[in-house]
Design an enzyme around this catalytic site. Sequence first.
Site, PDB file in Angstrom:
ATOM      1  N   TYR A 136       0.840  -1.202   0.000  1.00  0.00           N
ATOM      2  CA  TYR A 136       0.000   0.000   0.000  1.00  0.00           C
ATOM      3  C   TYR A 136       0.870   1.245   0.000  1.00  0.00           C
ATOM      4  O   TYR A 136       1.604   1.503   0.950  1.00  0.00           O
ATOM      5  CB  TYR A 136      -0.895  -0.030   1.231  1.00  0.00           C
ATOM      6  N   LYS A 165      -1.651  -1.382  -4.001  1.00  0.00           N
ATOM      7  CA  LYS A 165      -2.678  -0.350  -3.920  1.00  0.00           C
ATOM      8  C   LYS A 165      -1.980   0.996  -4.055  1.00  0.00           C
ATOM      9  O   LYS A 165      -1.239   1.416  -3.166  1.00  0.00           O
ATOM     10  CB  LYS A 165      -3.452  -0.426  -2.610  1.00  0.00           C
ATOM     11  N   ILE A 207      -9.807  -0.420  -4.571  1.00  0.00           N
ATOM     12  CA  ILE A 207     -10.124  -0.401  -3.143  1.00  0.00           C
ATOM     13  C   ILE A 207     -10.742   0.962  -2.873  1.00  0.00           C
ATOM     14  O   ILE A 207     -10.055   1.979  -2.887  1.00  0.00           O
ATOM     15  CB  ILE A 207      -8.882  -0.661  -2.279  1.00  0.00           C
TER      16      ILE A 207
END
Length: 303
Positions: A136, A165, A207
């Site tokens: 992330y 992400k 997401i």
Amino acid sequence: MTQKMFEGVFPAITTPFQEDGQVDHAFLRGHARWMMQAGCRGIVPLGSLGEGNTLSFDEKVAVLRTLVDALDGAPVIPGIGSLSTQEAVRLAQAAHEAGCQGLMVLPPYVYTSDWEEMKAHLSAVIEATPLPVILYNNPVAYRTDFLPEQILELALKYSNVRGVKESSTDVRRVTALAAILPPHVELLVGVDDALLEGMAAGATGWIAGLVNSHPAESVELFDLCRAGRWEDAMTLYRWFLPLLRLDTVVKFVQLIKFVQEESGHGSARVRAPRLVLTGAEQAEVRRVLQVAGPAPTLRTAAL
């Protein structure tokens, strides 16, 4: 073609609280199921939107157990963030024991590390379980910019690194990552108002935040992009953008939870130091919702 592990819409689920400030597990269970019924692929709890940094270790584990039980096999992919590497490793192991099917690994909270320290932290968490990992990058929130070449280094070293992400807000990063990531590493958009641009640049997952109040619209937008129906996608995207942009400011947690409450799908309660919106802030969100009105109907043909 076989569906990718992280292809689709994955809600960054908010954490609901009761009036006494405790986690509302009954609502959490129903809310997760409602979003899955709208076509989401899995649930991502304990991230920034999930107020993970205000939850105790035991509260986090309890949230994971509730979601794993509620979803009956659908992926639960918790955010693994902590002040210390030791606790991040413990949380990753607890997630594995609870039945989670993946991990979204964050840089260390608060301490802004250099690459060697960040790499050591991330490596310890990645090595803690055999679960597939989404790395992330969110320099806006965590002040650590996880560069494409650094992500590639970990992706080449660890076979269980399976996704990224990307939340830098710079769509050029999506393009850069798409050009260098090995085939087993999937690319997910992590900023609500960059979905169309991100998918056009090569992302295959999202997401998302506003999915907590608008799951059907979120899934439809994603599906239109995946199908290459860009004109229809742009029609829906233009409608959705004023709401999606609520995900990109300091009070995004309060804003998204207030939209949930206004739309009848949650409570605006947050945990301190956050405070609920009042006055002009509430009025502005209500104005955005009123101006937006109902979503355009686009599902007139099979995607």
